[in-house]
Motif scaffolding. Sequence first.
Motif, PDB file in Angstrom:
ATOM      1  N   THR A   5      -5.739   5.904   3.913  1.00 50.63           N
ATOM      2  CA  THR A   5      -4.883   4.743   3.701  1.00 50.63           C
ATOM      3  C   THR A   5      -5.130   3.837   4.895  1.00 50.63           C
ATOM      4  O   THR A   5      -4.914   4.239   6.044  1.00 50.63           O
TER       5      THR A   5
ATOM      6  N   ASN B  95       7.262  -6.953   2.546  1.00 49.23           N
ATOM      7  CA  ASN B  95       6.835  -5.628   3.020  1.00 49.23           C
ATOM      8  C   ASN B  95       6.883  -5.556   4.549  1.00 49.23           C
ATOM      9  O   ASN B  95       7.200  -4.518   5.128  1.00 49.23           O
TER      10      ASN B  95
ATOM     11  N   ASN C 202       2.136  -2.852   0.383  1.00 50.52           N
ATOM     12  CA  ASN C 202       3.028  -2.400  -0.694  1.00 50.52           C
ATOM     13  C   ASN C 202       4.062  -1.435  -0.119  1.00 50.52           C
ATOM     14  O   ASN C 202       3.888  -0.886   0.974  1.00 50.52           O
TER      15      ASN C 202
ATOM     16  N   LYS D 104       5.008   1.501  -0.988  1.00 50.13           N
ATOM     17  CA  LYS D 104       4.592   2.909  -0.842  1.00 50.13           C
ATOM     18  C   LYS D 104       3.963   3.112   0.548  1.00 50.13           C
ATOM     19  O   LYS D 104       4.283   4.082   1.254  1.00 50.13           O
ATOM     20  N   ASN D 105       3.089   2.181   0.933  1.00 52.25           N
ATOM     21  CA  ASN D 105       2.440   2.291   2.244  1.00 52.25           C
ATOM     22  C   ASN D 105       3.448   2.139   3.386  1.00 52.25           C
ATOM     23  O   ASN D 105       3.349   2.815   4.411  1.00 52.25           O
TER      24      ASN D 105
ATOM     25  N   TYR E 281       5.216   5.398   3.624  1.00 53.27           N
ATOM     26  CA  TYR E 281       4.297   6.460   4.065  1.00 53.27           C
ATOM     27  C   TYR E 281       4.057   6.350   5.567  1.00 53.27           C
ATOM     28  O   TYR E 281       4.127   7.339   6.315  1.00 53.27           O
TER      29      TYR E 281
END
Length: 376
Positions: free
Chosen positions: A15, A285, A359, A361-362, A365
């Motif tokens: 990632t 974000n 995003n 999710k990142n 994470y």
Amino acid sequence: MRIEEISTFVPPSRTLMGPGPSDVHPRILLAMGRPTIGHLDPSFVGMMDELKVLLQYAFQTKNELTIPVSAPGSAGMETCFVNLVEPGDKVIVCQNGVFGGRMKENVERAGGTPIMVEDKWGQAVDPNKLQETLSANTDAKIIAFVHAETSTGAQSDAKTLCEIAHKHDCLTIVDAVTSVGGTPVKVDEWGIDAIYSGTQKCLSCTPGLSPVSFSERAIEKIKARKTKVQSWFLDLNLVMGYWGANTKRAYHHTAPINPLYALHEALVILKEEGIENAWNRHQQNHLALRAGLEAMGLSFIVAEEHRLPQLNAVAIPAGVDEAQVRTRLLQEYNLEIGAGLGVLAGKVWRIGLMGYASNMKNVMYCLGALDAVLTD
Ligand SMILES: Cc1ncc(COP(=O)(O)O)c(C=O)c1O
């Protein structure tokens, strides 16, 4: 290493949340794998025309001369300087990080005289200093600055800096490698004369191409040059024989066919999302990441009003081995974040939220992984 040991390279699945490259959108990787055709094939030429229209959208310009240079962002930078700077030209270069320093180097190599306007790393370029420097150098021809300083995470006020330049009848060269697609870049509205970007940041494309755009004023200066552009490859007079409008496409160099498919797809994705929506997504974000980082007691090095949403420069907490944290994130979480550059080496992490990688999710994470490693 013995050659017998070498076989197909399969990269690990990471990632990418550093300063770029950012995660490439799967649609772009697919586009890149399509069959290679000739660089003068009518079908390819049609795609090139579409690419120019899509790039005009990304740059928010009607500039005819809007094309991708067949090499990375540094080549876009060099294209602007070698074409616009003639030996003896005085160029005001605003520096507030690593990339302004490279602009200075480019001016010198093109035979120009750089006059530096220096600001602290992490701060935006100060318009008052530019104003003073221009008043003291009325023979300056060009001003150059980095809109989004990737080395520090600071964004400068390009509109105001261009207004000042034009009052003094100077052309402007703007580095928008990290801004295009992530924060507003309005070439026509702001009166930017020459601009370059990169594909590997907020366009989520593969690295290796540099979109550029030149105004009519800039083209006039290039056409009126007394000396040849010293770089054959980057001489726009020649490149336009291949990319220009209404010309019979002539061979200049073999275009990077598949990377251009990739850029086309990246720009179609941007168009489908809508550029304003893409800017908003980056901002939202960033705010989520900021909330999480601050909850962990971490702080930003750039003042809020100048922060780049796509590049978050975070101060390393006292007593933390910053390199070890990055290594653990990479090894244990397959997560890449960036180190500090230049005077900020060892002092910051640079967390990118660029393009497809911007995003929620990142965000979650990265916060989870960083929290776990720091707590440990
Ligand atoms: C602001 C800025 N300018 C120029 C460059 C150079 O681009 P490239 O590495 O694609 O040559 C970069 C790369 O990170 C950048 O961030």
